[in-house]
Design a protein around this motif. Structure first.
Motif, PDB file in Angstrom:
ATOM      1  N   SER A  82       0.861  -1.192   0.000  1.00  0.00           N
ATOM      2  CA  SER A  82       0.000   0.000   0.000  1.00  0.00           C
ATOM      3  C   SER A  82       0.896   1.241   0.000  1.00  0.00           C
ATOM      4  CB  SER A  82      -0.915  -0.020   1.232  1.00  0.00           C
ATOM      5  OG  SER A  82      -0.145  -0.092   2.427  1.00  0.00           O
ATOM      6  N   SER A  83       0.408   2.389  -0.489  1.00  0.00           N
ATOM      7  CA  SER A  83      -0.936   2.695  -0.954  1.00  0.00           C
ATOM      8  C   SER A  83      -0.864   2.982  -2.452  1.00  0.00           C
ATOM      9  CB  SER A  83      -1.473   3.933  -0.254  1.00  0.00           C
ATOM     10  OG  SER A  83      -1.457   3.767   1.154  1.00  0.00           O
ATOM     11  N   TYR A  84      -1.745   2.348  -3.235  1.00  0.00           N
ATOM     12  CA  TYR A  84      -1.684   2.425  -4.686  1.00  0.00           C
ATOM     13  C   TYR A  84      -3.055   2.720  -5.281  1.00  0.00           C
ATOM     14  CZ  TYR A  84       3.101   0.844  -4.398  1.00  0.00           C
ATOM     15  OH  TYR A  84       4.445   0.776  -4.104  1.00  0.00           O
ATOM     16  N   LYS A  85      -3.014   3.256  -6.512  1.00  0.00           N
ATOM     17  CA  LYS A  85      -4.240   3.656  -7.203  1.00  0.00           C
ATOM     18  C   LYS A  85      -4.349   2.910  -8.531  1.00  0.00           C
ATOM     19  CE  LYS A  85      -3.429   8.402  -5.550  1.00  0.00           C
ATOM     20  NZ  LYS A  85      -3.151   9.800  -5.990  1.00  0.00           N
ATOM     21  N   LYS A  86      -5.591   2.527  -8.892  1.00  0.00           N
ATOM     22  CA  LYS A  86      -5.814   1.881 -10.185  1.00  0.00           C
ATOM     23  C   LYS A  86      -5.461   2.812 -11.331  1.00  0.00           C
ATOM     24  CE  LYS A  86      -9.193  -1.810  -9.486  1.00  0.00           C
ATOM     25  NZ  LYS A  86     -10.540  -2.317  -9.835  1.00  0.00           N
ATOM     26  N   ASP A  87      -5.770   4.093 -11.163  1.00  0.00           N
ATOM     27  CA  ASP A  87      -5.509   5.077 -12.223  1.00  0.00           C
ATOM     28  C   ASP A  87      -4.190   5.797 -11.954  1.00  0.00           C
ATOM     29  OD1 ASP A  87      -6.461   6.300  -9.952  1.00  0.00           O
ATOM     30  OD2 ASP A  87      -7.665   7.803 -11.022  1.00  0.00           O
ATOM     31  N   SER A  88      -3.132   5.044 -11.765  1.00  0.00           N
ATOM     32  CA  SER A  88      -1.824   5.591 -11.395  1.00  0.00           C
ATOM     33  C   SER A  88      -1.283   6.550 -12.444  1.00  0.00           C
ATOM     34  CB  SER A  88      -0.826   4.456 -11.183  1.00  0.00           C
ATOM     35  OG  SER A  88       0.463   4.969 -10.905  1.00  0.00           O
ATOM     36  N   LEU A  89      -0.579   7.582 -11.980  1.00  0.00           N
ATOM     37  CA  LEU A  89       0.115   8.500 -12.869  1.00  0.00           C
ATOM     38  C   LEU A  89       1.506   7.982 -13.229  1.00  0.00           C
ATOM     39  CD1 LEU A  89      -0.611  11.922 -11.079  1.00  0.00           C
ATOM     40  CD2 LEU A  89      -1.897  10.865 -12.946  1.00  0.00           C
ATOM     41  N   GLN A  90       1.963   6.925 -12.560  1.00  0.00           N
ATOM     42  CA  GLN A  90       3.341   6.471 -12.694  1.00  0.00           C
ATOM     43  C   GLN A  90       3.499   5.429 -13.805  1.00  0.00           C
ATOM     44  OE1 GLN A  90       5.144   5.441  -8.817  1.00  0.00           O
ATOM     45  NE2 GLN A  90       3.402   6.461  -7.879  1.00  0.00           N
ATOM     46  N   GLY A  91       4.456   5.679 -14.685  1.00  0.00           N
ATOM     47  CA  GLY A  91       4.702   4.762 -15.789  1.00  0.00           C
ATOM     48  C   GLY A  91       5.109   3.375 -15.335  1.00  0.00           C
ATOM     49  N   ASP A  92       5.756   3.282 -14.174  1.00  0.00           N
ATOM     50  CA  ASP A  92       6.215   1.981 -13.685  1.00  0.00           C
ATOM     51  C   ASP A  92       5.072   1.064 -13.255  1.00  0.00           C
ATOM     52  OD1 ASP A  92       8.755   2.757 -14.239  1.00  0.00           O
ATOM     53  OD2 ASP A  92       9.382   3.067 -12.166  1.00  0.00           O
ATOM     54  N   SER A  93       3.845   1.579 -13.256  1.00  0.00           N
ATOM     55  CA  SER A  93       2.695   0.721 -12.941  1.00  0.00           C
ATOM     56  C   SER A  93       2.493  -0.346 -14.019  1.00  0.00           C
ATOM     57  CB  SER A  93       1.424   1.557 -12.777  1.00  0.00           C
ATOM     58  OG  SER A  93       1.123   2.271 -13.968  1.00  0.00           O
ATOM     59  N   VAL A  94       3.222  -0.247 -15.134  1.00  0.00           N
ATOM     60  CA  VAL A  94       3.210  -1.294 -16.158  1.00  0.00           C
ATOM     61  C   VAL A  94       3.767  -2.604 -15.607  1.00  0.00           C
ATOM     62  CG1 VAL A  94       5.526  -0.842 -17.104  1.00  0.00           C
ATOM     63  CG2 VAL A  94       3.718  -1.674 -18.620  1.00  0.00           C
ATOM     64  N   LEU A  95       4.352  -2.552 -14.423  1.00  0.00           N
ATOM     65  CA  LEU A  95       4.838  -3.760 -13.743  1.00  0.00           C
ATOM     66  C   LEU A  95       3.783  -4.861 -13.689  1.00  0.00           C
ATOM     67  CD1 LEU A  95       6.643  -2.140 -10.687  1.00  0.00           C
ATOM     68  CD2 LEU A  95       7.711  -3.792 -12.245  1.00  0.00           C
ATOM     69  N   ALA A  96       2.549  -4.473 -13.399  1.00  0.00           N
ATOM     70  CA  ALA A  96       1.478  -5.470 -13.247  1.00  0.00           C
ATOM     71  C   ALA A  96       1.317  -6.290 -14.520  1.00  0.00           C
ATOM     72  CB  ALA A  96       0.170  -4.771 -12.885  1.00  0.00           C
ATOM     73  N   LYS A  97       1.405  -5.632 -15.662  1.00  0.00           N
ATOM     74  CA  LYS A  97       1.261  -6.323 -16.948  1.00  0.00           C
ATOM     75  C   LYS A  97       2.488  -7.176 -17.243  1.00  0.00           C
ATOM     76  CE  LYS A  97       0.684  -5.397 -21.895  1.00  0.00           C
ATOM     77  NZ  LYS A  97       0.550  -4.337 -22.942  1.00  0.00           N
ATOM     78  N   ILE A  98       3.671  -6.625 -17.017  1.00  0.00           N
ATOM     79  CA  ILE A  98       4.903  -7.350 -17.330  1.00  0.00           C
ATOM     80  C   ILE A  98       5.045  -8.592 -16.461  1.00  0.00           C
ATOM     81  CG2 ILE A  98       7.432  -7.225 -17.261  1.00  0.00           C
ATOM     82  CD1 ILE A  98       7.145  -4.243 -18.004  1.00  0.00           C
ATOM     83  N   TYR A  99       4.785  -8.442 -15.161  1.00  0.00           N
ATOM     84  CA  TYR A  99       5.005  -9.575 -14.253  1.00  0.00           C
ATOM     85  C   TYR A  99       3.908 -10.632 -14.347  1.00  0.00           C
ATOM     86  CZ  TYR A  99       9.377  -8.265 -12.141  1.00  0.00           C
ATOM     87  OH  TYR A  99      10.719  -8.018 -11.944  1.00  0.00           O
ATOM     88  N   ARG A 100       2.782 -10.314 -14.984  1.00  0.00           N
ATOM     89  CA  ARG A 100       1.802 -11.355 -15.262  1.00  0.00           C
ATOM     90  C   ARG A 100       2.432 -12.414 -16.166  1.00  0.00           C
ATOM     91  NH1 ARG A 100      -2.182  -8.580 -17.812  1.00  0.00           N
ATOM     92  NH2 ARG A 100      -2.982  -7.858 -15.806  1.00  0.00           N
ATOM     93  N   GLU A 101       3.315 -11.971 -17.090  1.00  0.00           N
ATOM     94  CA  GLU A 101       4.008 -12.917 -17.968  1.00  0.00           C
ATOM     95  C   GLU A 101       5.010 -13.767 -17.195  1.00  0.00           C
ATOM     96  OE1 GLU A 101       5.422 -11.514 -21.772  1.00  0.00           O
ATOM     97  OE2 GLU A 101       4.269  -9.651 -21.552  1.00  0.00           O
ATOM     98  N   LEU A 102       5.370 -13.313 -15.976  1.00  0.00           N
ATOM     99  CA  LEU A 102       6.316 -14.056 -15.141  1.00  0.00           C
ATOM    100  C   LEU A 102       5.624 -14.834 -14.028  1.00  0.00           C
ATOM    101  CD1 LEU A 102       9.126 -11.340 -14.847  1.00  0.00           C
ATOM    102  CD2 LEU A 102       8.837 -13.113 -16.578  1.00  0.00           C
TER     103      LEU A 102
END
Length: 410
Positions: free
Chosen positions: A239-259
């Motif tokens: 915590s604390s995180y937002k679904k509509d994040s302003l941060q580019g690194d939130s792409v982590l969720a998509k990348i690590y799904r592949e892992l």
């Protein structure tokens, strides 16, 4: 400080961690607060970078030493250039004096700023005499660090005629530009980003507003790596995180799904769960919009026995260290079949991990934290481990909460 890291007694994890506020959002918010003092900020980062930014903004005359904080160097250059009656010398660590600022300085001079180099042309330290800036049009190469661009955008609403910024070429790090513009919108500053042209309108004052800084996604990356390297069923809540994040690194969720790591939002938290193995034996991803997570991803893939090809990494050459060469050196120590160029990294699949390796950190916080998850696979030593304070002072304590052995060596 040298640390010895070992895996928890079990690789099945289940913990909750509170991550400090994003330093990227914090430093942008702090600069806007300096321009408009009735802005309030919540969940400010406790990082070294945020601390030097806060101190720097309070200086009116004299020397401002920002140490290793590249963000502060770029942002404060634009800020002080536009502040009448302020004169400062902006300097930093030895590495900081090797990191170029010429593109930003030339753009500011084109707008009418008074900036001089104290030593080597194109590099800090720089002397800035603040003045009223009325010119409003300038251009920058589109493929440079987004911090140069954001420096201009953050000062723009305080300028007499605002700013029209033309970006020349293919734009990189778009999420960080959009983060800056979104924060301007939150405080009521009109702006637009159409094609390669960004416009920011002037604003003399803003209404009372509170900016709530989201926790740092870059810091979350190390826990994504830990979950990916842990046993199936392992979970960490952050915590604390937002679904509509302003941060580019939130792409982590998509990348690590592949892992093999699934992300779910629960209130203001994210829950990371290891659900299976990687989807392939090789990960191919363009990180031009999120270069700060390259080190974490490369180390994760190595620890999983995977290969990867990471592209879009041209800005890593001018970070706290040359991160591509540092990755090449340290992963090679561990037995990784790796090669790098000036803008990408290639890692071949391998199940060999050398034991009891000491990782050098090169005054780079991300080198220390990116390699730490490998303790799940082999005992490690981290040299100069205190560098994590640049962005995440609580990191080693949070690792201990996950029951990693974190032992300071004499």
């Amino acid at each position: 400080m040298k640390l010895h890291l070992s895996a928890p007694p079990e690789n099945l994890l289940n913990s909750k961690i509170q991550i400090t506020g994003s330093k990227s959002e914090t430093n942008r918010s702090l600069l806007l607060q300096a321009l408009y003092p009735n802005i309030r900020i919540e969940n400010i980062s406790n990082s070294d970078d945020a601390e030097v930014m806060q101190k720097g903004l309070k200086v009116a005359q004299g020397t401002v030493d920002i140490h290793h904080a590249g963000t502060a160097m770029r942002f404060l250059t634009g800020y002080f250039a536009s502040q009448e009656n302020k004169e400062v010398v902006l300097t930093g660590s030895k590495r900081m004096t090797e990191r170029p600022v010429k593109v930003l300085v030339e753009a500011l001079r084109e707008l009418g700023a008074d900036i001089a180099y104290e030593k080597e042309e194109g590099y800090p330290p720089i002397r800035i005499k603040g003045k009223r800036i009325s010119n409003s049009k300038v251009s920058l190469p589109a493929n440079i660090s987004s911090q140069y661009i954001s420096s201009l955008l953050l000062m723009a609403p305080s300028l007499e005629n605002g700013l029209e910024l033309q970006l020349v070429g293919k734009i990189t790090s778009v999420p960080y530009i959009k983060m800056t513009l979104a924060l301007l919108s939150q405080i009521g500053v009109d702006n637009s980003f159409e094609g390669n042209t960004i416009r920011v309108l002037p604003k003399a004052s803003v209404d009372d507003v509170t900016l709530v800084v989201e926790s740092d996604w870059s810091s979350a990356s190390y826990f994504y790596s830990i979950v990916a390297l842990a046993d199936i069923g392992s979970a960490i809540t952050l915590s604390s995180y937002k679904k509509d994040s302003l941060q580019g690194d939130s792409v982590l969720a998509k990348i690590y799904r592949e892992l093999g790591v699934e992300t779910s939002f629960e209130g203001n938290s994210i829950r990371l769960v290891k659900t299976g193995g990687p989807q392939s034996d090789n990960l191919d991803v363009d990180l031009a919009d999120a270069p700060d997570i390259a080190q974490t991803i490369a180390v994760t893939c190595f620890g999983m026995g995977m290969g990867c090809r990471l592209t879009g990494l041209h800005t890593l050459k001018i970070k706290e260290t040359d991160r591509l060469e540092a990755l090449n050196t340290e992963l090679s120590k561990l037995g990784a079949p790796i090669s790098v160029s000036d803008k990408d990294l290639t890692l071949l699949p391998s199940n060999k991990i050398n034991k009891d390796v000491a990782i050098d950190t090169y005054n780079d916080h991300r080198m220390a934290m990116a390699f730490a998850p490998l303790a799940l696979k082999t005992d490690l030593y981290i040299n100069d481990a205190e560098v994590v304070s640049k962005s995440y002072p609580d990191f080693w304590g949070d690792l201990a909460k996950l029951r990693f052995l974190v032992e300071e060596m004499e």
